[in-house]
Design an enzyme around this catalytic site. Structure first.
Site, PDB file in Angstrom:
ATOM      1  N   TYR A 119     -35.952  27.723 -43.933  1.00  0.00           N
ATOM      2  CA  TYR A 119     -34.660  27.044 -44.017  1.00  0.00           C
ATOM      3  C   TYR A 119     -34.742  25.594 -43.534  1.00  0.00           C
ATOM      4  O   TYR A 119     -33.724  24.904 -43.491  1.00  0.00           O
ATOM      5  CB  TYR A 119     -33.623  27.798 -43.189  1.00  0.00           C
ATOM      6  CG  TYR A 119     -33.165  29.110 -43.794  1.00  0.00           C
ATOM      7  CD1 TYR A 119     -33.802  29.649 -44.902  1.00  0.00           C
ATOM      8  CD2 TYR A 119     -32.103  29.817 -43.243  1.00  0.00           C
ATOM      9  CE1 TYR A 119     -33.401  30.845 -45.442  1.00  0.00           C
ATOM     10  CE2 TYR A 119     -31.687  31.021 -43.782  1.00  0.00           C
ATOM     11  CZ  TYR A 119     -32.337  31.530 -44.887  1.00  0.00           C
ATOM     12  OH  TYR A 119     -31.934  32.728 -45.429  1.00  0.00           O
ATOM     13  N   LYS A 166     -44.265  39.074 -39.278  1.00  0.00           N
ATOM     14  CA  LYS A 166     -45.128  39.453 -40.395  1.00  0.00           C
ATOM     15  C   LYS A 166     -46.456  38.728 -40.242  1.00  0.00           C
ATOM     16  O   LYS A 166     -46.994  38.114 -41.168  1.00  0.00           O
ATOM     17  CB  LYS A 166     -44.439  39.094 -41.719  1.00  0.00           C
ATOM     18  CG  LYS A 166     -45.089  39.710 -42.948  1.00  0.00           C
ATOM     19  CD  LYS A 166     -44.997  41.223 -43.009  1.00  0.00           C
ATOM     20  CE  LYS A 166     -45.626  41.756 -44.284  1.00  0.00           C
ATOM     21  NZ  LYS A 166     -45.774  43.219 -44.262  1.00  0.00           N
ATOM     22  N   ASP A 198     -40.949  44.261 -42.437  1.00  0.00           N
ATOM     23  CA  ASP A 198     -40.644  45.152 -43.551  1.00  0.00           C
ATOM     24  C   ASP A 198     -40.467  46.586 -43.062  1.00  0.00           C
ATOM     25  O   ASP A 198     -39.538  47.289 -43.484  1.00  0.00           O
ATOM     26  CB  ASP A 198     -41.709  45.056 -44.646  1.00  0.00           C
ATOM     27  CG  ASP A 198     -43.130  45.114 -44.114  1.00  0.00           C
ATOM     28  OD1 ASP A 198     -43.336  45.012 -42.888  1.00  0.00           O
ATOM     29  OD2 ASP A 198     -44.062  45.249 -44.936  1.00  0.00           O
ATOM     30  N   ASP A 222     -31.738  36.532 -41.092  1.00  0.00           N
ATOM     31  CA  ASP A 222     -30.657  36.460 -42.071  1.00  0.00           C
ATOM     32  C   ASP A 222     -30.597  37.743 -42.894  1.00  0.00           C
ATOM     33  O   ASP A 222     -29.540  38.360 -43.079  1.00  0.00           O
ATOM     34  CB  ASP A 222     -30.893  35.245 -42.975  1.00  0.00           C
ATOM     35  CG  ASP A 222     -29.644  34.811 -43.723  1.00  0.00           C
ATOM     36  OD1 ASP A 222     -28.565  35.396 -43.486  1.00  0.00           O
ATOM     37  OD2 ASP A 222     -29.738  33.872 -44.523  1.00  0.00           O
ATOM     38  N   ASP A 226     -27.757  41.133 -42.621  1.00  0.00           N
ATOM     39  CA  ASP A 226     -26.956  41.638 -43.742  1.00  0.00           C
ATOM     40  C   ASP A 226     -27.236  43.114 -43.993  1.00  0.00           C
ATOM     41  O   ASP A 226     -26.331  43.874 -44.369  1.00  0.00           O
ATOM     42  CB  ASP A 226     -27.240  40.818 -45.002  1.00  0.00           C
ATOM     43  CG  ASP A 226     -26.400  39.560 -45.066  1.00  0.00           C
ATOM     44  OD1 ASP A 226     -25.887  39.138 -44.012  1.00  0.00           O
ATOM     45  OD2 ASP A 226     -26.251  38.993 -46.165  1.00  0.00           O
TER      46      ASP A 226
END
Length: 326
Positions: A119, A166, A198, A222, A226
């Site tokens: 971002y 990760k 993951d 982010d 959600d």
């Protein structure tokens, strides 16, 4: 002198839910509200989605209540976060009575790095049909988030958090992230429990009760927040806080929801819960608890907006919260 709250409704349902949040704040405290323009509509009329006067009002305020921005979100929210040096995004996800939650035992908080990662906005097209995105990870930002996370879990009476990463694939960037956060946690006596992001996504969906505080890089935080919203009943219930050295900006997670904007049926409770987080940030803990209790009562007894299976309007739900506060 009354504390000053910058109010930025923005676009879409932001214009419908933010007034409810302002009414709630007005009901529990003595604040000065400064309404500011930002987003698609102001860009269409002035050419600038984030006018200088809005940026200055946010910087001058004690805290900001923000609604949502549409197509100009990257030109509004991210610059405001950077202006406030808001290095952490706090996103709680808690299942409530009266809500048909997919995972009713969910009660967790995601602490998301808020300034860098993909971002950072460093993208380029290096050849026809070939585009790149540079991921930025710094030790300073990683350590600063880790310090916040250690303080956060200590305030909750805990001594551990889960660390999303990760590093098995992004060995340099997530390797730096992982090392920096683990080093701070070790110095502070906090148990940082690393988990591949993951696998963490799968485990959150299946066993969210196993998690309390999750610390994550920007994009991962982010996405995971959600996912957590889906476990507790949807985005209409998730508040968030952007905290930094320049202040705090508080916003619902749901965005502009153009499919229902203007219909008067948007769920205002994520904004009301964001207002509760704002109250806590300013030190009004009792008032924040009162607002959260009022929201819990409305969720348990109604009325509810259509996203939660009811048929109430935004105004009716906001009025019910105010009635319980009274």
């Amino acid at each position: 002198m009354a504390e000053r709250i910058a109010v930025v409704p923005g676009d879409g349902i932001g214009r419908e839910v933010v007034p409810v949040g302002v009414d709630v704040l007005d009901a529990v405290g003595a604040f000065e509200f400064v309404e500011c323009a930002a987003g698609d509509a102001v860009a269409a009329s002035t050419g600038d989605p984030l006018p200088d006067e809005t940026r200055e009002a946010v910087l001058d305020a004690d805290a900001t209540l923000f609604g949502a921005a549409g197509e100009t979100a990257a030109d509004v929210v991210i610059p405001l976060r950077r202006a406030l040096d808001s290095f952490v995004n706090v996103r709680p996800a808690r299942a409530s009575p009266g809500v048909d939650a997919l995972q009713p035992d969910t009660d967790l908080v995601i602490l998301r790095e808020n300034t860098e990662g993909v971002y950072a906005g460093i993208e380029s097209e290096i050849a026809d049909g070939v585009a790149t995105c540079t991921r930025v990870v710094t030790e300073r930002a990683s350590r600063r988030l880790a310090e916040f996370a250690c303080d956060y879990v200590a305030e909750r009476g805990e001594a551990a958090f889960t660390l999303a990463h990760k590093s098995n694939v992004m060995r340099v960037t997530d390797g730096l992230w992982l090392d920096a956060v683990e080093a701070v946690a070790a110095d502070r006596g906090v148990d940082a429990e690393p988990e591949l992001m993951d696998a963490l996504a799968m485990n959150l969906a299946m066993s969210p009760e196993s998690y309390d505080v999750v610390v994550a890089p920007n994009l991962a935080g982010d996405v995971l927040s959600d996912l957590a919203a889906g476990l507790v009943g949807g985005l209409g219930l998730l508040p968030s806080a952007n905290i930094g050295s320049g202040g705090g900006l508080f916003e619902p997670v749901h965005g502009t929801a153009p499919d229902i904007a203007g219909q008067g049926v948007a769920n205002p409770l994520a904004t009301v819960l964001s207002a509760a987080m704002l109250l806590g940030f300013l030190g009004h803990e009792a008032a924040a608890a009162d607002v959260r209790a009022a929201v819990e009562a409305v969720l348990a007894d109604g009325p509810l907006t259509p996203d939660l299976g009811g048929d109430a309007t935004t105004t009716a739900v906001g009025g019910a919260v105010l009635d319980r506060l009274a």
